[in-house]
Scaffold this motif. Structure first.
Motif, PDB file in Angstrom:
ATOM      1  N   HIS A  47     -23.116-123.950  -6.862  1.00 45.53           N
ATOM      2  CA  HIS A  47     -23.829-123.865  -8.139  1.00 45.53           C
ATOM      3  C   HIS A  47     -24.086-122.397  -8.439  1.00 45.53           C
ATOM      4  O   HIS A  47     -24.587-121.668  -7.574  1.00 45.53           O
ATOM      5  CB  HIS A  47     -25.166-124.612  -8.071  1.00 45.53           C
ATOM      6  CG  HIS A  47     -25.025-126.056  -7.737  1.00 45.53           C
ATOM      7  ND1 HIS A  47     -24.951-127.025  -8.702  1.00 45.53           N
ATOM      8  CD2 HIS A  47     -24.908-126.688  -6.542  1.00 45.53           C
ATOM      9  CE1 HIS A  47     -24.813-128.213  -8.105  1.00 45.53           C
ATOM     10  NE2 HIS A  47     -24.789-128.028  -6.804  1.00 45.53           N
ATOM     11  N   VAL A  48     -23.752-121.976  -9.644  1.00 46.13           N
ATOM     12  CA  VAL A  48     -24.123-120.646 -10.116  1.00 46.13           C
ATOM     13  C   VAL A  48     -25.341-120.855 -11.005  1.00 46.13           C
ATOM     14  O   VAL A  48     -25.266-121.557 -12.017  1.00 46.13           O
ATOM     15  CB  VAL A  48     -22.966-119.976 -10.885  1.00 46.13           C
ATOM     16  CG1 VAL A  48     -23.388-118.603 -11.381  1.00 46.13           C
ATOM     17  CG2 VAL A  48     -21.729-119.881  -9.996  1.00 46.13           C
ATOM     18  N   VAL A  49     -26.461-120.287 -10.579  1.00 49.85           N
ATOM     19  CA  VAL A  49     -27.740-120.528 -11.245  1.00 49.85           C
ATOM     20  C   VAL A  49     -28.228-119.220 -11.858  1.00 49.85           C
ATOM     21  O   VAL A  49     -28.300-118.192 -11.176  1.00 49.85           O
ATOM     22  CB  VAL A  49     -28.790-121.066 -10.245  1.00 49.85           C
ATOM     23  CG1 VAL A  49     -30.123-121.315 -10.949  1.00 49.85           C
ATOM     24  CG2 VAL A  49     -28.285-122.339  -9.574  1.00 49.85           C
ATOM     25  N   GLY A  50     -28.557-119.277 -13.144  1.00 53.09           N
ATOM     26  CA  GLY A  50     -29.096-118.116 -13.839  1.00 53.09           C
ATOM     27  C   GLY A  50     -30.558-118.331 -14.150  1.00 53.09           C
ATOM     28  O   GLY A  50     -30.972-119.423 -14.553  1.00 53.09           O
ATOM     29  N   VAL A  57     -32.538-121.129 -16.283  1.00 51.77           N
ATOM     30  CA  VAL A  57     -32.132-121.298 -17.678  1.00 51.77           C
ATOM     31  C   VAL A  57     -30.614-121.408 -17.850  1.00 51.77           C
ATOM     32  O   VAL A  57     -30.133-121.513 -18.981  1.00 51.77           O
ATOM     33  CB  VAL A  57     -32.692-120.160 -18.570  1.00 51.77           C
ATOM     34  CG1 VAL A  57     -34.210-120.237 -18.663  1.00 51.77           C
ATOM     35  CG2 VAL A  57     -32.238-118.801 -18.068  1.00 51.77           C
ATOM     36  N   ALA A  58     -29.860-121.365 -16.734  1.00 51.22           N
ATOM     37  CA  ALA A  58     -28.401-121.462 -16.869  1.00 51.22           C
ATOM     38  C   ALA A  58     -27.802-122.018 -15.587  1.00 51.22           C
ATOM     39  O   ALA A  58     -28.356-121.850 -14.495  1.00 51.22           O
ATOM     40  CB  ALA A  58     -27.805-120.093 -17.177  1.00 51.22           C
ATOM     41  N   VAL A  91     -28.399-113.491 -24.911  1.00 51.57           N
ATOM     42  CA  VAL A  91     -28.814-112.305 -24.142  1.00 51.57           C
ATOM     43  C   VAL A  91     -27.798-111.929 -23.068  1.00 51.57           C
ATOM     44  O   VAL A  91     -28.062-111.064 -22.247  1.00 51.57           O
ATOM     45  CB  VAL A  91     -30.220-112.486 -23.515  1.00 51.57           C
ATOM     46  CG1 VAL A  91     -31.275-112.691 -24.585  1.00 51.57           C
ATOM     47  CG2 VAL A  91     -30.234-113.641 -22.515  1.00 51.57           C
ATOM     48  N   GLY A  92     -26.630-112.589 -23.060  1.00 49.87           N
ATOM     49  CA  GLY A  92     -25.590-112.263 -22.096  1.00 49.87           C
ATOM     50  C   GLY A  92     -25.634-113.058 -20.813  1.00 49.87           C
ATOM     51  O   GLY A  92     -24.827-112.830 -19.910  1.00 49.87           O
ATOM     52  N   ALA A  96     -22.730-113.624 -17.872  1.00 51.94           N
ATOM     53  CA  ALA A  96     -23.020-113.260 -16.480  1.00 51.94           C
ATOM     54  C   ALA A  96     -22.763-114.443 -15.551  1.00 51.94           C
ATOM     55  O   ALA A  96     -22.201-114.283 -14.460  1.00 51.94           O
ATOM     56  CB  ALA A  96     -24.462-112.773 -16.350  1.00 51.94           C
ATOM     57  N   VAL A  97     -23.148-115.643 -15.977  1.00 50.59           N
ATOM     58  CA  VAL A  97     -22.908-116.843 -15.161  1.00 50.59           C
ATOM     59  C   VAL A  97     -21.408-117.092 -15.022  1.00 50.59           C
ATOM     60  O   VAL A  97     -20.921-117.389 -13.927  1.00 50.59           O
ATOM     61  CB  VAL A  97     -23.648-118.064 -15.754  1.00 50.59           C
ATOM     62  CG1 VAL A  97     -23.151-119.363 -15.149  1.00 50.59           C
ATOM     63  CG2 VAL A  97     -25.148-117.919 -15.532  1.00 50.59           C
ATOM     64  N   LEU A  98     -20.650-116.957 -16.104  1.00 49.54           N
ATOM     65  CA  LEU A  98     -19.200-117.173 -16.015  1.00 49.54           C
ATOM     66  C   LEU A  98     -18.512-116.096 -15.181  1.00 49.54           C
ATOM     67  O   LEU A  98     -17.552-116.382 -14.467  1.00 49.54           O
ATOM     68  CB  LEU A  98     -18.585-117.258 -17.403  1.00 49.54           C
ATOM     69  CG  LEU A  98     -18.864-118.565 -18.134  1.00 49.54           C
ATOM     70  CD1 LEU A  98     -18.224-118.549 -19.509  1.00 49.54           C
ATOM     71  CD2 LEU A  98     -18.379-119.760 -17.339  1.00 49.54           C
TER      72      LEU A  98
END
Length: 181
Positions: A47-50, A57-58, A91-92, A96-98
């Motif tokens: 999992h990529v978590v932002g 939130v991502a 806000v980008g 950043a997550v991708l």
């Protein structure tokens, strides 16, 4: 802004925030989010978590899998569960997550390509993040009952290089050998 890669087995500290993120978007239509069976799609290994201000939130999930493309086996990181909270868009954070998803596909999942299906309206965003659209006939297993499903070319399927460039993607029908992401 913080973006981290979390193995599925270590998801516990993030679970509450992820449930709030997904339920805010999908609860009314699909019910409560369950990371073990995310709306019937294949679950993630990574999992990529932002987060912003320590609030989740991502998210983007990845699952390493060997699929068939024509008569060739290809190792992909299937990407699904890509979501940025409405209040955190612009806000980008999605980019950043991708970016971290692509890195994790290459370095953690050791996949040849990252692979995802999406809605037509988000294709421009993925393309702006370096993803390449391809047209494929795709076989998978139904999210609902596990029955075989064949999707003719048309709905968006996108690729991102991981250990191999997109130009190396073989020709032929795709067999996901499982549920889509």
């Amino acid at each position: 802004m913080q973006v981290v890669v979390v193995e599925h087995g270590a998801l516990a500290p993030w679970r509450g925030g992820l449930c709030r993120l997904f339920d805010a978007e999908y609860l009314a239509e699909h019910g409560a989010w369950d990371p073990e069976q995310p709306y019937g799609y294949a679950p993630a290994d990574l999992h990529v978590v932002g987060s912003l201000d320590r609030r989740v939130v991502a998210h983007a999930g990845l699952q390493r899998r060997t699929i068939g493309v024509g008569d060739v086996d290809v190792v992909v990181a299937g990407v699904g569960g890509v979501l940025v909270a409405h209040a955190a868009r612009g806000v980008g954070l999605g980019r950043a997550v991708l970016r971290e998803t692509a890195r994790a596909a290459r370095e953690v999942a050791a996949a040849d390509f990252a692979y995802l299906g999406c809605r037509e309206e988000v294709v421009p965003f993925y393309r702006s993040c370096g993803w390449t659209r391809t047209r494929v006939r795709e076989r998978s297993l139904s999210r609902v009952d596990g029955a075989p499903v064949v999707q003719e070319p048309g709905p968006p399927v996108l690729l991102h290089p991981a250990r191999r460039p997109v130009a190396d993607w073989p020709d032929g029908d795709v067999d996901l050998r499982g549920r889509p992401w």
